[in-house]
Structure formats: structure tokens, C-alpha cells
Design a protein around this motif. Structure first.
Motif, PDB file in Angstrom:
ATOM      1  N   MET A  88      29.206  42.908  45.727  1.00  0.00           N
ATOM      2  CA  MET A  88      30.364  42.386  45.104  1.00  0.00           C
ATOM      3  C   MET A  88      31.369  43.672  44.760  1.00  0.00           C
ATOM      4  O   MET A  88      31.179  44.443  44.796  1.00  0.00           O
ATOM      5  N   ALA A  89      32.592  42.857  44.996  1.00  0.00           N
ATOM      6  CA  ALA A  89      33.724  43.682  44.965  1.00  0.00           C
ATOM      7  C   ALA A  89      34.038  43.931  43.487  1.00  0.00           C
ATOM      8  O   ALA A  89      33.774  43.320  42.491  1.00  0.00           O
ATOM      9  N   ASP A  90      34.609  45.204  43.360  1.00  0.00           N
ATOM     10  CA  ASP A  90      34.872  45.759  42.140  1.00  0.00           C
ATOM     11  C   ASP A  90      36.007  44.832  41.584  1.00  0.00           C
ATOM     12  O   ASP A  90      37.061  44.591  42.243  1.00  0.00           O
ATOM     13  N   PRO A  91      35.973  44.404  40.181  1.00  0.00           N
ATOM     14  CA  PRO A  91      36.763  43.395  39.615  1.00  0.00           C
ATOM     15  C   PRO A  91      38.222  44.049  39.701  1.00  0.00           C
ATOM     16  O   PRO A  91      39.272  43.164  40.068  1.00  0.00           O
ATOM     17  N   ILE A  92      38.514  45.305  39.812  1.00  0.00           N
ATOM     18  CA  ILE A  92      39.883  45.893  39.802  1.00  0.00           C
ATOM     19  C   ILE A  92      40.397  45.752  40.826  1.00  0.00           C
ATOM     20  O   ILE A  92      41.641  45.079  41.330  1.00  0.00           O
ATOM     21  N   ASP A  93      39.593  45.899  42.090  1.00  0.00           N
ATOM     22  CA  ASP A  93      40.035  45.720  43.510  1.00  0.00           C
ATOM     23  C   ASP A  93      40.376  44.250  43.597  1.00  0.00           C
ATOM     24  O   ASP A  93      41.279  44.018  44.367  1.00  0.00           O
ATOM     25  N   THR A  94      39.614  43.372  43.023  1.00  0.00           N
ATOM     26  CA  THR A  94      40.049  41.945  43.183  1.00  0.00           C
ATOM     27  C   THR A  94      41.250  41.567  42.461  1.00  0.00           C
ATOM     28  O   THR A  94      42.123  41.025  43.346  1.00  0.00           O
ATOM     29  N   VAL A  95      41.541  42.291  41.666  1.00  0.00           N
ATOM     30  CA  VAL A  95      42.981  41.925  40.907  1.00  0.00           C
ATOM     31  C   VAL A  95      43.994  42.433  41.619  1.00  0.00           C
ATOM     32  O   VAL A  95      44.945  41.811  41.837  1.00  0.00           O
ATOM     33  N   PHE A  96      43.715  43.712  41.990  1.00  0.00           N
ATOM     34  CA  PHE A  96      44.971  44.316  42.841  1.00  0.00           C
ATOM     35  C   PHE A  96      45.109  43.691  43.992  1.00  0.00           C
ATOM     36  O   PHE A  96      46.331  43.500  44.494  1.00  0.00           O
ATOM     37  N   SER A  97      44.077  43.214  44.796  1.00  0.00           N
ATOM     38  CA  SER A  97      44.351  42.304  46.093  1.00  0.00           C
ATOM     39  C   SER A  97      45.113  41.198  45.815  1.00  0.00           C
ATOM     40  O   SER A  97      45.891  40.746  46.347  1.00  0.00           O
ATOM     41  N   ALA A  98      44.886  40.485  44.611  1.00  0.00           N
ATOM     42  CA  ALA A  98      45.480  39.293  44.243  1.00  0.00           C
ATOM     43  C   ALA A  98      46.691  39.473  44.013  1.00  0.00           C
ATOM     44  O   ALA A  98      47.717  38.726  44.547  1.00  0.00           O
ATOM     45  N   LEU A  99      47.221  40.927  43.239  1.00  0.00           N
ATOM     46  CA  LEU A  99      48.453  41.021  42.945  1.00  0.00           C
ATOM     47  C   LEU A  99      49.470  41.745  44.048  1.00  0.00           C
ATOM     48  O   LEU A  99      50.518  41.521  43.986  1.00  0.00           O
ATOM     49  N   CYS A 108      47.049  24.731  36.195  1.00  0.00           N
ATOM     50  CA  CYS A 108      46.791  25.994  36.319  1.00  0.00           C
ATOM     51  C   CYS A 108      47.049  26.581  34.931  1.00  0.00           C
ATOM     52  O   CYS A 108      48.260  26.239  34.439  1.00  0.00           O
ATOM     53  N   LYS A 109      46.216  27.611  34.534  1.00  0.00           N
ATOM     54  CA  LYS A 109      46.718  28.364  33.220  1.00  0.00           C
ATOM     55  C   LYS A 109      46.280  29.974  33.498  1.00  0.00           C
ATOM     56  O   LYS A 109      45.182  30.093  34.166  1.00  0.00           O
ATOM     57  N   LEU A 110      47.051  30.646  33.063  1.00  0.00           N
ATOM     58  CA  LEU A 110      47.013  31.975  33.162  1.00  0.00           C
ATOM     59  C   LEU A 110      45.960  32.538  32.294  1.00  0.00           C
ATOM     60  O   LEU A 110      45.694  32.030  31.262  1.00  0.00           O
ATOM     61  N   GLN A 111      45.020  33.540  32.713  1.00  0.00           N
ATOM     62  CA  GLN A 111      44.164  34.093  31.982  1.00  0.00           C
ATOM     63  C   GLN A 111      44.534  35.692  31.800  1.00  0.00           C
ATOM     64  O   GLN A 111      44.002  36.475  32.639  1.00  0.00           O
ATOM     65  N   PRO A 112      45.446  35.717  30.948  1.00  0.00           N
ATOM     66  CA  PRO A 112      45.665  37.271  30.783  1.00  0.00           C
ATOM     67  C   PRO A 112      44.803  38.446  30.458  1.00  0.00           C
ATOM     68  O   PRO A 112      44.881  39.533  30.933  1.00  0.00           O
ATOM     69  N   ASP A 113      43.575  38.026  29.713  1.00  0.00           N
ATOM     70  CA  ASP A 113      42.542  38.825  29.624  1.00  0.00           C
ATOM     71  C   ASP A 113      41.931  39.499  31.084  1.00  0.00           C
ATOM     72  O   ASP A 113      41.333  40.462  30.939  1.00  0.00           O
ATOM     73  N   ALA A 114      42.099  38.742  32.068  1.00  0.00           N
ATOM     74  CA  ALA A 114      41.443  39.123  33.173  1.00  0.00           C
ATOM     75  C   ALA A 114      42.320  40.334  33.832  1.00  0.00           C
ATOM     76  O   ALA A 114      41.468  41.347  34.648  1.00  0.00           O
ATOM     77  N   MET A 115      43.325  40.849  33.276  1.00  0.00           N
ATOM     78  CA  MET A 115      44.094  42.113  33.826  1.00  0.00           C
ATOM     79  C   MET A 115      43.704  43.310  32.554  1.00  0.00           C
ATOM     80  O   MET A 115      44.035  44.235  33.018  1.00  0.00           O
ATOM     81  N   ARG A 116      42.789  42.961  31.718  1.00  0.00           N
ATOM     82  CA  ARG A 116      42.797  43.859  30.730  1.00  0.00           C
ATOM     83  C   ARG A 116      42.176  45.330  31.277  1.00  0.00           C
ATOM     84  O   ARG A 116      42.455  46.368  31.059  1.00  0.00           O
ATOM     85  N   ALA A 117      40.826  45.091  32.060  1.00  0.00           N
ATOM     86  CA  ALA A 117      40.565  46.350  32.906  1.00  0.00           C
ATOM     87  C   ALA A 117      41.313  47.007  33.672  1.00  0.00           C
ATOM     88  O   ALA A 117      41.282  48.366  33.612  1.00  0.00           O
ATOM     89  N   THR A 118      42.182  46.247  34.388  1.00  0.00           N
ATOM     90  CA  THR A 118      42.933  46.861  35.177  1.00  0.00           C
ATOM     91  C   THR A 118      44.285  47.596  34.402  1.00  0.00           C
ATOM     92  O   THR A 118      44.625  48.863  34.924  1.00  0.00           O
ATOM     93  N   SER A 119      44.682  47.082  33.538  1.00  0.00           N
ATOM     94  CA  SER A 119      45.612  47.889  32.633  1.00  0.00           C
ATOM     95  C   SER A 119      45.090  49.181  32.019  1.00  0.00           C
ATOM     96  O   SER A 119      45.951  49.886  31.929  1.00  0.00           O
ATOM     97  N   VAL A 120      43.808  48.841  31.512  1.00  0.00           N
ATOM     98  CA  VAL A 120      43.388  50.082  30.847  1.00  0.00           C
ATOM     99  C   VAL A 120      43.217  51.162  32.013  1.00  0.00           C
ATOM    100  O   VAL A 120      43.620  52.430  31.641  1.00  0.00           O
TER     101      VAL A 120
END
Length: 112
Positions: A1-12, A69-81
Motif C-alpha cells: 500500500m502506498a504512503d498516503p502522503i505519496d498518494t496525495v502528492f501524486s494526485a496534486l 463531488c465534495k472537498l475533503q480538506p482533512d485529507a491534506m492534514r498529514a501532508t501539510s504537517v
């Protein structure tokens, strides 16, 4: 399973997906409304939405016949930290650095 931060950066990494997230900052949107400003097929937009959903950045739900579609801003919390941990470094002041070099290397050649 990919690291959630990697998945977020890949999406962004894709400008279309970043634009979609910006649009969803305003309000929830139907998939067809999300697709409207883009010069691509609804299927292509759906692929982008799937990537954003898998990254946890948006959620999709069906309301009647319309998919929203609805934004889920909490998903970026770990990436932001993670990114904020780099805030401890001072930005380089290039003007001050240039003055330092001029004072240390008066002939401007770097030879002293």
C-alpha cells in the motif's frame, strides 16, 4: 500500500486535479459542472475525480441521478504537517548573500 502522503502528492501533481480542488473550495459540485470548464471528455474528468477520491482529497456521492463531488480538506492534514516541518529553514536572502560576497570578494572574481 502506498504512503498516503505519496498518494496525495501524486494526485496534486496534475494541474487539472489542482484546478478541480480549487473549484471545490467554493462548494460541492455535480460531476458535469466540474467537467464544464475543461476541454476534455467526461470520461477523462471522471478519471481525475477517481484519483482525487482514492487520495482522499474529495468524496463523491450520488444524489438522485446526479453524482456530486465534495472537498475533503482533512485529507491534506498529514501532508501539510510534513511540509510545515521544512518551515524551520530560513529563506535565503539573495541580496544579503550578494552583499556578503561583494565584501568578501572585492574583485568579483571569487579569487579574493
Amino acid at each position: 500500500m502506498a504512503d498516503p502522503i505519496d498518494t496525495v502528492f501524486s494526485a496534486l501533481a496534475d494541474p487539472t486535479r489542482r484546478a478541480i480542488l480549487s473549484m471545490l473550495l467554493e462548494d460541492d459540485m455535480a460531476v458535469t459542472d466540474v467537467a464544464e470548464p475543461f476541454a476534455m471528455s467526461l470520461a477523462a474528468i471522471s478519471k481525475h475525480l477517481t484519483i482525487l477520491t482514492r487520495a482522499g482529497l474529495i468524496s463523491q456521492e450520488k444524489r438522485g441521478r446526479v453524482k456530486w463531488c465534495k472537498l475533503q480538506p482533512d485529507a491534506m492534514r498529514a501532508t501539510s504537517v510534513w511540509m510545515q516541518s521544512f518551515g524551520q529553514f530560513e529563506p535565503v536572502n539573495l541580496d544579503a548573500f550578494e552583499r556578503f560576497l561583494a565584501a568578501e570578494l572585492p574583485d568579483g572574481t571569487g579569487q579574493g
